[in-house]
Each structure stands twice: as C-alpha cells, then as structure tokens.
Design a protein around this motif. Sequence first.
Motif, PDB file in Angstrom:
ATOM      1  N   ALA A 185       1.215  25.778  22.901  1.00  0.00           N
ATOM      2  CA  ALA A 185       1.260  27.009  21.472  1.00  0.00           C
ATOM      3  C   ALA A 185       0.784  28.012  21.804  1.00  0.00           C
ATOM      4  O   ALA A 185       1.694  28.967  20.265  1.00  0.00           O
ATOM      5  N   GLN A 186       0.730  28.746  22.326  1.00  0.00           N
ATOM      6  CA  GLN A 186       0.668  29.816  23.380  1.00  0.00           C
ATOM      7  C   GLN A 186       1.573  30.393  23.188  1.00  0.00           C
ATOM      8  O   GLN A 186       2.611  31.970  22.426  1.00  0.00           O
ATOM      9  N   ARG A 189       3.573  30.994  19.927  1.00  0.00           N
ATOM     10  CA  ARG A 189       3.075  32.391  19.312  1.00  0.00           C
ATOM     11  C   ARG A 189       3.664  33.314  19.926  1.00  0.00           C
ATOM     12  O   ARG A 189       4.210  34.915  18.916  1.00  0.00           O
ATOM     13  N   ASP A 190       4.318  33.406  21.048  1.00  0.00           N
ATOM     14  CA  ASP A 190       4.876  34.534  21.516  1.00  0.00           C
ATOM     15  C   ASP A 190       6.214  34.655  21.109  1.00  0.00           C
ATOM     16  O   ASP A 190       7.013  35.379  22.242  1.00  0.00           O
ATOM     17  N   ASN A 191       6.487  34.127  20.728  1.00  0.00           N
ATOM     18  CA  ASN A 191       8.035  33.719  20.264  1.00  0.00           C
ATOM     19  C   ASN A 191       8.583  32.825  20.933  1.00  0.00           C
ATOM     20  O   ASN A 191      10.570  33.438  20.889  1.00  0.00           O
ATOM     21  N   VAL A 207       2.292  23.588  15.065  1.00  0.00           N
ATOM     22  CA  VAL A 207       2.967  24.699  16.216  1.00  0.00           C
ATOM     23  C   VAL A 207       4.799  24.708  15.609  1.00  0.00           C
ATOM     24  O   VAL A 207       5.597  25.689  15.348  1.00  0.00           O
TER      25      VAL A 207
END
Lengths: 254, 215
Positions: A185-186, A189-191, A207
């Motif tokens: 998921a991180q 979020r970091d694309n 996500v």
Amino acid sequence: MASSLILQAKNLTKIYGENVIFRDISLDVRKGETIVIIGPSGTGKSTLLRCLNLLTRVNSGQIFLEGREITAPGTNEDQVREQIGMVFQNFLLFNHLTALENVMLGLTKVKKLPKEQARQKAMQELSRVGLADRAGHYPAQLSGGQQQRVAIARALAMDPKVMLFDEPTSALDPELIGEVLGVMAQLARDNMTMLVVTHEMGFAREVADRIVFMEKGSIVEQGAPDDLFERPQHARTREFLWKITELYGKKEKP
Amino acid sequence: MLSNFLSYIVQGTGVTIAVTLIALPFGLLIGLLLALLYNYGNRWVARSAGIYSLLMRGVPPIVLLFILYFILSGRLINLSPFWAGSLSLGLVSSAYQMEILRGALAAVGAGQMTAARAIGLTRLQAIRYVILPQAIRLAIPPWSNEASIVLKDSSLVYALGVPEILRRAQQLSATTGQPFLAFGAAALIYFCLVFLTNRALDYLAEKTKLPTQPV
C-alpha cells in the motif's frame, strides 16, 4: 488520465498443448497506476504476469514496455526483466544469501554497481520495507512475511518501471499478511506502477486504482474498485465477489 | 626388516594419493559440465549426457580402465600408465559425479532460477551465483561417498602396473610369503585415507552449512 503508458499488452494468447490458458487479453498499465487482477484460480492470472516479464513466452500478441515492443524477435530479455520487478507467491529468496546479499545480487551482477554503493542501495531498500535490522539474516531465519518483504526489496532495488505481484500473500499465515500488504500500500502511495494478482479484496478495494476481473482466460470486466464492487456489470463478477466476500467473512452485499 | 617392509608399502601411498587427486578433480570437472548440460541443455545434449552416464555406470570400472588405457596410451595419444590410469579413473568417476550433481541441481528447484532471471540475471549468471552455490552444498555428502570410492578404486590402476599401495603389497606378499602382513598393511592405509577424507569433507559440509536457527 493523461499519464503515460508503461506496459501495454495487445491480444495476448497463451496455449499449453491443447490447454488455452488465456486468449486475446489486452491490458494497458499507466504510470503510477495500481491494478489488481482478481478472479477464480486457474484462470491464467499468474501465467499472464509471467508472460508480461517474458518468463513465459506468449503464443501470440504483443507486449510493449514504454512503447517499445518487448515481444519482438531480438529483444534482450534480460534487460527487459531488469526493468520489470516481480514478487512471487512463495517468495523465492536465494536461500544461500543473507537478506542484504539477496537485495545486492542484482545490483552488483546486473547493474554492475561497486560493492559499497550496492550495499548502501540495498540497505535503503531494506529500510523501505522495514527490515534494515534483519539485513544479516538468512531466509530460513526470517518469517514468511519478512521473507516476502525482502523479496519486494530485492525487486525494488533494480528501480523497476513496473512491479508485478503474483499472489504475494497467498502462502502467508493470516497474521503475517498485513505487514506485506502494508508495504505494498505504501508503494502504491509512492506512485509505484503495480500490477497485483491477489485474493485480498480489502486491499483491492482500498489500494487499487482499477480492478480487472479475469475468468477462464479472458478479462470479463474492469473498472474502478467502487464501480466494480458496488455495480458489477456481469453476473459472473457478482457471483465471484459474493463468494469471496462470504469466504472472507464480510457479509456485505456485493 | 619389518620397518623396511612397511616403508616399501608406504611409498605406494604417495602414488595412490596422486592418482586420486588427479582422478577426482578431473571427474568433477567433466561431471559438472555434463550435469549442467543435462539440466540446462537442449533435448539432444541432455540425452547424450544421459547416455554417457548410462554407459559409464553400466560397465565394471576395471573393464573401462583397460579400454580407456589402450586408447589413452595407444598410437594417437601416448600417456604413461600413471597418467592414463588416473585420467581413466577420472572418466569413470565423472559419470557418478554427474549423477550426484544432477540430483543436487534438481533439488535446488526451478523457482530459484525463475527468481534469478526475474531480476535480470542471465542464465549463466543465475547458474553461477544462485544455483551452483546451493547445489554444491547439497552435493557434499554424496560427493564424500564418491571420493572414498575413487580413493579405493585407485587400487585398480595396479592392473596397469602403476606402483601404488596394492601393487607393492602384492609384490611383498610374493617375495616375503607374508600375505596377511602385506595386505593387512595395505588395508590399514586405505582405511586411514578414506577415514580422513570423509572427516575432512564432513568438516567442510559443517562449515558451509546455512544457518536455519534464528540468530
């Protein structure tokens, strides 16, 4: 959605003997997008991922990586795989190397970085998945969740343009699934551009930018998570979602 | 007189060790090459390696030794009995070493190759940095067994007239009429050599063992 295409599959077909694994699959993956592929077992999801980074050859169709056809004859397959990260269901860490050495191997042997630079980069990636303190451990000394996070770090170290996840949590004990999904998921979020095959519907819903439902070797439908979960267009999608939410104990109506 | 007797046999020990130290690595080199071809080569290459192994393992070593000896010290190549015998023994062993390594390579598993290729390693790099280091660890215990077999089979070059332990024991037995002493001494030396070899390889296996317990 003006972002550029990273990976593009056009009319892919894979046949083993007389067994059609998938037929005429087309899929666009845009930069920074997280796509989750769901569907019953044996519908060719994993084979599709293996075909996308050329571990398995398609029978017909074309694959483009940033506009360049990688299914063209004469393509350097090793260079292609270097740019596409892959995470496997059963982790497949190199058993004779420590966590740090697992992450370093590609850096020193493929990217030809000097040892010290490779070590620093590898430590960075291990920190990113929260395992800097396990750098000296061998795979057998790590839990399944930790092994999978090292495997993610190993793939990330190559600075891939896209990451493929092949049921990354299916072999994990339930209490270890969270830590791996958390890392993924991180990344989203970091694309990071990601293509994930999973049965984790919670992760898919929260996500994913887009969910692709595959069955019997073809894409039945795809769309934004809310659309697909709330208003599936096909009866089969509805059925599958109903079954799987039932299985995972969430009794919400699909 | 007894010390003369023993020192005569002990002099053969050097020859026995030399024959083994030529035969074993030579067999390992060819065995490894064949095992890699068998596991990673195309169908015809793999099949040829398989047939080689089948033939070499299907005939008594002493028969092969004679056949190879007459090839290696014939008209085309003319090696001394010592070299011809040692290399022939190595060829016989190569088939067994191939089988050991083939099993070890298979035991490492296809997944390791897949994972190695997935980060962009070439096939050769994957074999060198990922597959072999694991396969060799797995191969040490069965290889230790093969090492002691080659050590003992080195006595076969006696038939070619190479003056190793058994040949000398035979001569002593004939000249002194003390067969028990002569062959007993030979047996004792062989036993000690095999024992030490196995111990050394056990130590190596222990040293290279991967940790499994949490640190």
